[in-house]
Design an enzyme around this catalytic site. Structure first.
Site, mmCIF file in Angstrom:
data_model
loop_
_atom_site.group_PDB
_atom_site.id
_atom_site.type_symbol
_atom_site.label_atom_id
_atom_site.label_comp_id
_atom_site.label_asym_id
_atom_site.label_seq_id
_atom_site.Cartn_x
_atom_site.Cartn_y
_atom_site.Cartn_z
ATOM 1 N N HIS A 86 20.014 40.864 -41.693
ATOM 2 C CA HIS A 86 19.455 41.262 -40.397
ATOM 3 C C HIS A 86 18.358 42.295 -40.638
ATOM 4 O O HIS A 86 18.545 43.233 -41.413
ATOM 5 C CB HIS A 86 20.581 41.866 -39.542
ATOM 6 C CG HIS A 86 20.213 42.090 -38.104
ATOM 7 N ND1 HIS A 86 19.612 41.130 -37.324
ATOM 8 C CD2 HIS A 86 20.380 43.165 -37.295
ATOM 9 C CE1 HIS A 86 19.424 41.604 -36.098
ATOM 10 N NE2 HIS A 86 19.874 42.832 -36.061
ATOM 11 N N LYS B 208 26.020 37.358 -27.074
ATOM 12 C CA LYS B 208 26.918 38.519 -27.094
ATOM 13 C C LYS B 208 26.714 39.361 -25.823
ATOM 14 O O LYS B 208 25.693 39.201 -25.126
ATOM 15 C CB LYS B 208 26.633 39.361 -28.344
ATOM 16 C CG LYS B 208 25.226 39.945 -28.415
ATOM 17 C CD LYS B 208 24.925 40.495 -29.801
ATOM 18 C CE LYS B 208 23.516 41.067 -29.883
ATOM 19 N NZ LYS B 208 23.143 41.394 -31.282
ATOM 20 N N TYR C 16 22.322 63.900 -3.366
ATOM 21 C CA TYR C 16 22.985 65.001 -4.076
ATOM 22 C C TYR C 16 21.979 65.988 -4.645
ATOM 23 O O TYR C 16 20.954 65.590 -5.200
ATOM 24 C CB TYR C 16 23.842 64.453 -5.220
ATOM 25 C CG TYR C 16 25.033 63.663 -4.743
ATOM 26 C CD1 TYR C 16 26.074 64.287 -4.055
ATOM 27 C CD2 TYR C 16 25.117 62.295 -4.981
ATOM 28 C CE1 TYR C 16 27.159 63.551 -3.610
ATOM 29 C CE2 TYR C 16 26.207 61.562 -4.549
ATOM 30 C CZ TYR C 16 27.233 62.192 -3.860
ATOM 31 O OH TYR C 16 28.306 61.480 -3.422
ATOM 32 N N CYS D 65 22.662 57.579 -6.375
ATOM 33 C CA CYS D 65 24.101 57.850 -6.298
ATOM 34 C C CYS D 65 24.876 56.792 -7.087
ATOM 35 O O CYS D 65 24.303 55.862 -7.642
ATOM 36 C CB CYS D 65 24.571 57.827 -4.849
ATOM 37 S SG CYS D 65 23.623 58.863 -3.724
ATOM 38 N N ARG E 26 18.777 33.184 -35.180
ATOM 39 C CA ARG E 26 19.698 33.788 -34.204
ATOM 40 C C ARG E 26 18.826 34.335 -33.079
ATOM 41 O O ARG E 26 18.253 35.417 -33.178
ATOM 42 C CB ARG E 26 20.501 34.909 -34.876
ATOM 43 C CG ARG E 26 21.204 34.462 -36.163
ATOM 44 C CD ARG E 26 22.027 35.588 -36.769
ATOM 45 N NE ARG E 26 21.258 36.783 -37.069
ATOM 46 C CZ ARG E 26 20.748 37.077 -38.262
ATOM 47 N NH1 ARG E 26 20.935 36.280 -39.307
ATOM 48 N NH2 ARG E 26 20.063 38.183 -38.427
ATOM 49 N N ARG F 139 24.017 48.636 -41.840
ATOM 50 C CA ARG F 139 25.082 48.497 -40.855
ATOM 51 C C ARG F 139 26.317 47.857 -41.468
ATOM 52 O O ARG F 139 27.336 48.513 -41.601
ATOM 53 C CB ARG F 139 24.555 47.683 -39.655
ATOM 54 C CG ARG F 139 25.454 47.709 -38.449
ATOM 55 C CD ARG F 139 24.765 47.240 -37.186
ATOM 56 N NE ARG F 139 24.354 45.834 -37.204
ATOM 57 C CZ ARG F 139 23.770 45.215 -36.170
ATOM 58 N NH1 ARG F 139 23.525 45.876 -35.054
ATOM 59 N NH2 ARG F 139 23.413 43.951 -36.245
ATOM 60 N N ASP G 145 26.767 54.482 -5.846
ATOM 61 C CA ASP G 145 26.812 53.189 -5.161
ATOM 62 C C ASP G 145 25.610 52.921 -4.257
ATOM 63 O O ASP G 145 25.509 51.840 -3.691
ATOM 64 C CB ASP G 145 28.069 53.111 -4.281
ATOM 65 C CG ASP G 145 29.271 53.691 -4.985
ATOM 66 O OD1 ASP G 145 29.654 53.121 -6.007
ATOM 67 O OD2 ASP G 145 29.787 54.739 -4.541
#
Ligand SMILES: *Cc1c(COP(=O)(O)O)cnc(C)c1O
Length: 375
Positions: A172, A41, A270, A316, A225, A141, A318
């Site tokens: 689970h 997943k 920043y 930042c 799993r 859940r 990027d």
């Protein structure tokens, strides 16, 4: 097609050998007749679902688990014909596509089956839909909570053999990674209460995530799993020792884009939160929080040519800046996760620093970072 991120040196390097080693070791440890379904997943916990599924298959996995229907469709489109189980709640209106693609689905309430029966009635059934009943033994859940509810739904399935194939039943655990197993044992008792009466067990009876299979394998059922541990990540973080060495499969590497001598008294990034006490070499790396590298990492280290260097100033969107011990040329290797020489930074180190779990960091890397596979 333009690969956004293809012209930048920042990459997630995925070690398929490590994936195969982790999964193969677990397959070998399992009792005879117990299957391992690799959990892929969230794009294979950020590693790339299709490539992880391929490595898992080579290592002995006989099926896959995903969270949402589209993730199952992605694997089918890539050509996998093994069983695929959708663990989360789906739309009953999508039952026909599940039948068509032979995708198994978790069922968490009776109404889902009633609505799916309706959508399937408009559809020519080539085969019944494989369903796994989700039992809530304490995760809180999804799923059936009482024996009476389970009896009703099992009866419903028996009465609709053309529509549904009762293929599995599962639960689970919420604390299988906790050294204290009190709550775990309560869930085990509830599981027995909900399932022991079944006159006929379905093909797959499964309760184990990685933590259960690693540390409580007596309850495994006949399928596990397997998620985090397959990626080389200890599901308990550092709380419980691994029964065998797990090999992390994910590294994050880049290169210095620029390195400059910045004068004392200047500030970096920043908010000007870091002011240079003396002249310092500052290197800039093209990785930021838009890539999934958390903004909270200010003050942590990266490896520049194998040497630990501190991230100074705010991360930042990027880019981020590091303090270098001396001048380094442009394009010097930077390792944000992984090993370089004698130094190593793990996903666990990053998670600890951010006060979260490695799962969140691993699946948080965005599509801007190309995944590169080492076979
Ligand atoms: C994600 C998930 C798993 C895998 O858990 P890991 O801790 O990564 O092994 C297993 N079962 C269910 C229901 C899940 O949602």
């Amino acid at each position: 097609m333009v690969v956004v991120g293809g012209h930048r040196p920042t990459q997630l390097v995925i070690d398929c050998q490590a994936l195969r080693a982790n999964i193969h070791t677990e397959v070998d440890r399992l009792a005879a007749g117990c299957d391992l379904f690799m959990v892929v997943k969230a794009n294979g916990y950020g590693h790339g679902a299709v490539q992880v599924a391929q490595a898992a298959k080579e290592a002995g996995a006989t099926g896959f688990c995903v969270a949402i229907l589209d993730e199952a469709l992605e694997l089918r489109a890539a050509g996998f014909d093994e069983p695929i189980l959708v663990l989360g709640v789906t739309e009953p209106a999508d039952a026909p596509v599940m039948v068509e693609q032979n995708i198994s689905v978790a069922v968490a309430d009776l109404e889902w089956l009633e609505l799916a029966t309706r959508s399937l009635s408009l559809f020519e059934m080539v085969q019944p839909l494989p369903v796994h009943l989700a039992l809530d033994t304490g995760m809180g859940r999804i799923g059936f909570q009482t024996k009476a509810e389970v009896e009703v739904v099992v009866d419903f399935l028996r009465q609709h053999p053309a529509q549904f194939n009762f293929e599995g039943i599962f639960t689970h655990f919420s604390t299988a990674d906790d050294p204290n197993d009190d709550y775990f044992q309560k869930q085990v008792a509830k599981w027995h209460d909900l399932t022991d009466w079944l006159p006929q067990k379905p093909r797959y009876v499964h309760v184990s995530n990685s933590a259960t299979s690693l540390w409580h394998d007596a309850c495994n059922g006949n399928m596990v799993r397997f998620g985090a541990a397959g990626y080389g990540l200890n599901p308990s973080g550092t709380a419980i020792a691994e029964p065998y060495p797990l090999q992390p499969a994910m590294s994050l590497t880049s290169e210095l884009m620029q390195a400059r001598l910045v004068p004392a008294g200047s500030s970096v990034s920043y908010g000007a939160t870091y002011t240079l006490p003396e002249d310092e070499w500052i290197g800039t790396v093209s990785v930021g929080y838009a890539d999934g590298y958390p903004r909270r990492m200010q003050g942590f280290d990266v490896l520049v040519d194998g040497q630990r260097c501190e991230i100074v100033g705010r991360v930042c969107m990027d880019q981020l800046m590091v303090r270098l011990p001396h001048r380094y040329p442009r394009r010097t290797k930077v390792t944000l996760i992984g090993q370089d020489g004698h130094e190593r930074i793990t996903l666990q180190d990053i998670a600890d620093y951010c006060d979260t779990i490695h799962y969140e960091i691993a699946c948080g890397f965005t599509t801007r970072v190309p995944r590169v596979y080492r076979h």
